[in-house]
Design a protein around this motif. Structure first.
Motif, PDB file in Angstrom:
ATOM      1  N   VAL A  64      82.644  44.644  13.858  1.00 54.09           N
ATOM      2  CA  VAL A  64      83.793  44.824  12.972  1.00 54.09           C
ATOM      3  C   VAL A  64      83.810  46.270  12.465  1.00 54.09           C
ATOM      4  N   GLY A 108      85.569  38.035  23.302  1.00 54.49           N
ATOM      5  CA  GLY A 108      85.270  37.975  21.869  1.00 54.49           C
ATOM      6  C   GLY A 108      86.472  38.343  21.017  1.00 54.49           C
ATOM      7  N   LEU A 109      86.216  39.053  19.911  1.00 58.34           N
ATOM      8  CA  LEU A 109      87.306  39.367  18.967  1.00 58.34           C
ATOM      9  C   LEU A 109      88.408  40.180  19.635  1.00 58.34           C
ATOM     10  N   SER A 117      87.950  42.185  10.930  1.00 53.80           N
ATOM     11  CA  SER A 117      86.916  41.167  10.722  1.00 53.80           C
ATOM     12  C   SER A 117      87.421  39.824  11.223  1.00 53.80           C
ATOM     13  N   GLY A 118      86.498  39.055  11.751  1.00 52.00           N
ATOM     14  CA  GLY A 118      86.832  37.765  12.321  1.00 52.00           C
ATOM     15  C   GLY A 118      85.579  37.177  12.932  1.00 52.00           C
ATOM     16  N   VAL A 119      85.688  35.949  13.402  1.00 58.12           N
ATOM     17  CA  VAL A 119      84.554  35.292  14.046  1.00 58.12           C
ATOM     18  C   VAL A 119      85.073  34.624  15.304  1.00 58.12           C
ATOM     19  N   HIS A 120      84.504  34.989  16.414  1.00 55.52           N
ATOM     20  CA  HIS A 120      84.869  34.339  17.671  1.00 55.52           C
ATOM     21  C   HIS A 120      83.895  33.184  17.909  1.00 55.52           C
ATOM     22  N   PRO A 121      84.404  32.011  18.371  1.00 55.46           N
ATOM     23  CA  PRO A 121      83.523  30.847  18.522  1.00 55.46           C
ATOM     24  C   PRO A 121      82.318  31.102  19.423  1.00 55.46           C
ATOM     25  N   GLY A 135      80.837  35.387  18.033  1.00 56.92           N
ATOM     26  CA  GLY A 135      80.625  35.787  16.645  1.00 56.92           C
ATOM     27  C   GLY A 135      81.532  36.936  16.260  1.00 56.92           C
ATOM     28  N   ALA A 136      80.987  37.888  15.476  1.00 59.96           N
ATOM     29  CA  ALA A 136      81.801  38.969  14.920  1.00 59.96           C
ATOM     30  C   ALA A 136      81.810  40.192  15.839  1.00 59.96           C
ATOM     31  N   TYR A 137      81.978  39.977  17.123  1.00 65.77           N
ATOM     32  CA  TYR A 137      81.947  41.076  18.084  1.00 65.77           C
ATOM     33  C   TYR A 137      83.065  40.983  19.110  1.00 65.77           C
ATOM     34  N   ARG A 138      83.440  42.159  19.580  1.00 70.65           N
ATOM     35  CA  ARG A 138      84.225  42.270  20.811  1.00 70.65           C
ATOM     36  C   ARG A 138      83.329  42.896  21.868  1.00 70.65           C
TER      37      ARG A 138
END
Ligand code: MD5
Ligand code: FE
Length: 206
Positions: free
Chosen positions: A114, A139-140, A184-188, A191-194
């Protein structure tokens, strides 16, 4: 679901969605052998994006500049092999939009937390600009800024989501581009990454 966003530049929405589980398993194996790290720019700043590589060649940066290296400077060992699934999916994506002889020798793994971003730049450290670049997004989400031949060219904002693939070749190969700050966010699954995997031909073909 293929969108031509510029001459010879294509967005393949959701192209990876049927293969995410094996793709991530292979990705985590690569990262276990060659850890993600924040490389230093020639100007002396740590990049906000953490990077590693797989394949015969890896893109690196340090106080001496940008280049492709056959060994990981952290361990002095060769980069991990490019997983067969990476190679196959990147070739399939290139083929789908008309690049039939894509033969990548380098895969750069970019991990964006993030707030991380990649400033506007061109990819010009490769020997062969006739081959396309293929890039996987996982991801994100983010917004990709796709510019033109000069730093000042107008930019198109392209939303990129988990499972998308970009293919850039020919007339768009040297265009300026950048990645906006990850929100900011959460990918299932991630997690908090792209994560972005970028496949290139770095060395001339014999
Ligand atoms: C990313 N990575 O999402 C992007 C995807 C890099 C980088 O830019 O250098 O690691 S690669 C997108 C790309 C490659 C080559 C040409 C163009 C875009 N373009 O003409 O816009 O982490
Ligand atoms: Fe780039």
């Amino acid at each position: 679901n293929t969108i031509e966003i510029a001459p010879d530049a294509y967005l393949l929405k959701g192209f990876l969605l049927g293969q995410v589980e094996p793709l991530l398993a292979a990705l985590f194996e690569v990262i276990a052998q060659a850890p993600l790290r924040h490389m230093e720019t020639p100007g002396g700043y740590a990049m906000s994006v953490a990077m590693t590589n797989c394949g015969d060649w890896g893109w690196v940066t340090d106080n001496k500049g940008y280049r492709y290296s056959a060994v990981d400077p952290m361990t002095q060992r060769p980069w991990p092999m490019m997983p067969a699934l990476f190679k196959q999916l990147s070739e399939n994506a290139a083929e789908k939009v008309g690049f039939s002889h894509f033969d990548p020798d380098a895969c750069l793994v970019n991990r964006y937390g993030v707030g991380a971003k990649m400033s506007l730049h061109q990819d010009k450290d490769e020997a062969d600009f006739s081959q396309p670049i293929v890039s996987f997004s996982l991801g994100l989400p983010t917004i990709f800024d796709f510019g033109g031949k000069t730093r000042k060219s107008p930019r198109q904002a392209v939303p990129l989501e988990h499972g998308d693939v970009l293919v850039w070749g020919g007339r768009s190969r040297l265009n300026y581009h950048g990645v906006r700050q990850i929100k900011s966010g959460v990918h299932p699954q991630l997690g908090a990454y792209r994560f972005n995997l970028t496949f290139r031909r770095s060395q001339p073909k014999k």
